[in-house]
Structures are given as structure tokens and as C-alpha cells.
Scaffold this motif. Sequence first.
Motif, PDB file in Angstrom:
ATOM      1  N   GLY A 124     113.562 101.205   9.226  1.00  0.00           N
ATOM      2  CA  GLY A 124     114.178 102.318   8.181  1.00  0.00           C
ATOM      3  C   GLY A 124     114.644 101.632   6.987  1.00  0.00           C
ATOM      4  O   GLY A 124     114.494 102.220   5.775  1.00  0.00           O
ATOM      5  N   PHE A 125     115.369 100.562   7.019  1.00  0.00           N
ATOM      6  CA  PHE A 125     116.067 100.080   5.603  1.00  0.00           C
ATOM      7  C   PHE A 125     114.693  99.566   4.896  1.00  0.00           C
ATOM      8  O   PHE A 125     114.724  99.678   3.650  1.00  0.00           O
ATOM      9  CB  PHE A 125     116.930  98.925   6.092  1.00  0.00           C
ATOM     10  CG  PHE A 125     117.377  98.011   4.958  1.00  0.00           C
ATOM     11  CD1 PHE A 125     118.049  98.464   3.849  1.00  0.00           C
ATOM     12  CD2 PHE A 125     116.876  96.894   4.652  1.00  0.00           C
ATOM     13  CE1 PHE A 125     118.371  98.162   2.645  1.00  0.00           C
ATOM     14  CE2 PHE A 125     116.982  96.284   3.399  1.00  0.00           C
ATOM     15  CZ  PHE A 125     118.027  96.719   2.318  1.00  0.00           C
ATOM     16  N   ALA A 126     113.698  98.806   5.700  1.00  0.00           N
ATOM     17  CA  ALA A 126     112.555  98.097   4.732  1.00  0.00           C
ATOM     18  C   ALA A 126     111.682  99.232   3.997  1.00  0.00           C
ATOM     19  O   ALA A 126     111.208  99.050   3.051  1.00  0.00           O
ATOM     20  CB  ALA A 126     111.823  97.172   5.888  1.00  0.00           C
ATOM     21  N   LEU A 127     111.463 100.304   4.924  1.00  0.00           N
ATOM     22  CA  LEU A 127     111.009 101.692   4.345  1.00  0.00           C
ATOM     23  C   LEU A 127     111.721 102.096   2.920  1.00  0.00           C
ATOM     24  O   LEU A 127     111.085 102.379   1.988  1.00  0.00           O
ATOM     25  CB  LEU A 127     110.661 102.802   5.229  1.00  0.00           C
ATOM     26  CG  LEU A 127     110.149 103.936   4.902  1.00  0.00           C
ATOM     27  CD1 LEU A 127     108.580 103.443   4.470  1.00  0.00           C
ATOM     28  CD2 LEU A 127     109.829 104.739   6.018  1.00  0.00           C
ATOM     29  N   PHE A 128     112.980 102.173   3.099  1.00  0.00           N
ATOM     30  CA  PHE A 128     113.962 102.702   1.967  1.00  0.00           C
ATOM     31  C   PHE A 128     113.794 101.580   0.859  1.00  0.00           C
ATOM     32  O   PHE A 128     113.309 102.110  -0.305  1.00  0.00           O
ATOM     33  CB  PHE A 128     115.338 102.617   2.582  1.00  0.00           C
ATOM     34  CG  PHE A 128     116.183 103.038   1.520  1.00  0.00           C
ATOM     35  CD1 PHE A 128     116.338 104.308   0.756  1.00  0.00           C
ATOM     36  CD2 PHE A 128     117.152 101.945   0.919  1.00  0.00           C
ATOM     37  CE1 PHE A 128     117.288 104.271  -0.154  1.00  0.00           C
ATOM     38  CE2 PHE A 128     117.882 102.260  -0.163  1.00  0.00           C
ATOM     39  CZ  PHE A 128     118.059 103.467  -0.605  1.00  0.00           C
ATOM     40  N   TYR A 129     113.873 100.358   1.186  1.00  0.00           N
ATOM     41  CA  TYR A 129     113.785  99.333   0.111  1.00  0.00           C
ATOM     42  C   TYR A 129     112.554  99.433  -0.626  1.00  0.00           C
ATOM     43  O   TYR A 129     112.283  99.377  -1.891  1.00  0.00           O
ATOM     44  CB  TYR A 129     114.115  97.815   0.607  1.00  0.00           C
ATOM     45  CG  TYR A 129     114.197  96.825  -0.205  1.00  0.00           C
ATOM     46  CD1 TYR A 129     115.186  96.761  -0.940  1.00  0.00           C
ATOM     47  CD2 TYR A 129     113.127  95.979  -0.409  1.00  0.00           C
ATOM     48  CE1 TYR A 129     115.399  95.583  -1.774  1.00  0.00           C
ATOM     49  CE2 TYR A 129     112.993  95.029  -1.445  1.00  0.00           C
ATOM     50  CZ  TYR A 129     114.023  94.859  -2.118  1.00  0.00           C
ATOM     51  OH  TYR A 129     114.296  93.978  -3.188  1.00  0.00           O
TER      52      TYR A 129
END
Length: 146
Positions: A124-129
Motif C-alpha cells: 500500500g505504501f509503495a503504491l502511494f509513493y
Amino acid sequence: RTQAIESRLSVTLAEDLGDALANGAVLCQLVNHLRPRSVPFIHVPSPAVPKLNKVKCRKNVESFLEACRRMGVPEVALCSASDVLQGDAGRLRGTLRALLHPGAAEESPAAAHAAPALPGPLAGFALFYVSVMSLLFLAYCKLWGF
């Protein structure tokens, strides 16, 4: 598996592995040896009460299985609490193998070449970033006329 447990915990187990581990106490001690405080409370037999009641045995076994999950043992490798409580060493051996030798199961050739999957929160964080960086790049290009 008996020797692996005995050497790690410096104990001698009964000949029948299923019966020796049925109350869950040794299993909980094993996961605590591998990762300290995985099981915060273990019901153990005492000289006054040498045999644990069924509720305490089940609590130990369920604590062991939950600790195995947290330590990354795949769900398919886990035995059921009933298997352990009934002294069925067959399924328990598979769980112990997965616990003591993580990653020992052979991968399929396709899985060996696939990109590693990210854990849920990290994905989720990778997608957000990536999304934020893409938007910043587009804004930069728009502002500077690229």
C-alpha cells in the motif's frame, strides 16, 4: 524432529512424539526458544498436578499455532489443534518442519522467477509513493513546459 526439539530445548521427550507434545507445553517452549516471548504464558505440569486439564492443553496448543502463524509458517503447513491434542504426530511433523526449516519447501519453477510479493502494508505504501511521485513529476513537467 524429536532430536531437533530435544537438542534445542535440552530435554528428553517420550518415545511417542504425539503423546509427548499433546499438552502443548514443549511446543510453546520451542517457539519461545526460536523467538523469545512468542507465547507469553505457558501452562506447564507441576509435581502436584502432573497432567494438565484439557482447557489448559488447548490454550497451549492454540498459542503455539498462533505463534507459528506470526513467525511465517504457511497456513497449509499448520496442523490443527485437534491433531496435536489427539497425539497425531503426522500433521504435527509437517508444522514442525516448516517452523524449524523455513523456506525448505521447494518452490515451483514459476515462483522462483517471479518478483517477490510485498507484504500488505508495504504494498500500500509503495503504491502511494509511486502515485505521489508520478503526480509531482507531471506537475513539474507542466510548470516547466516539458
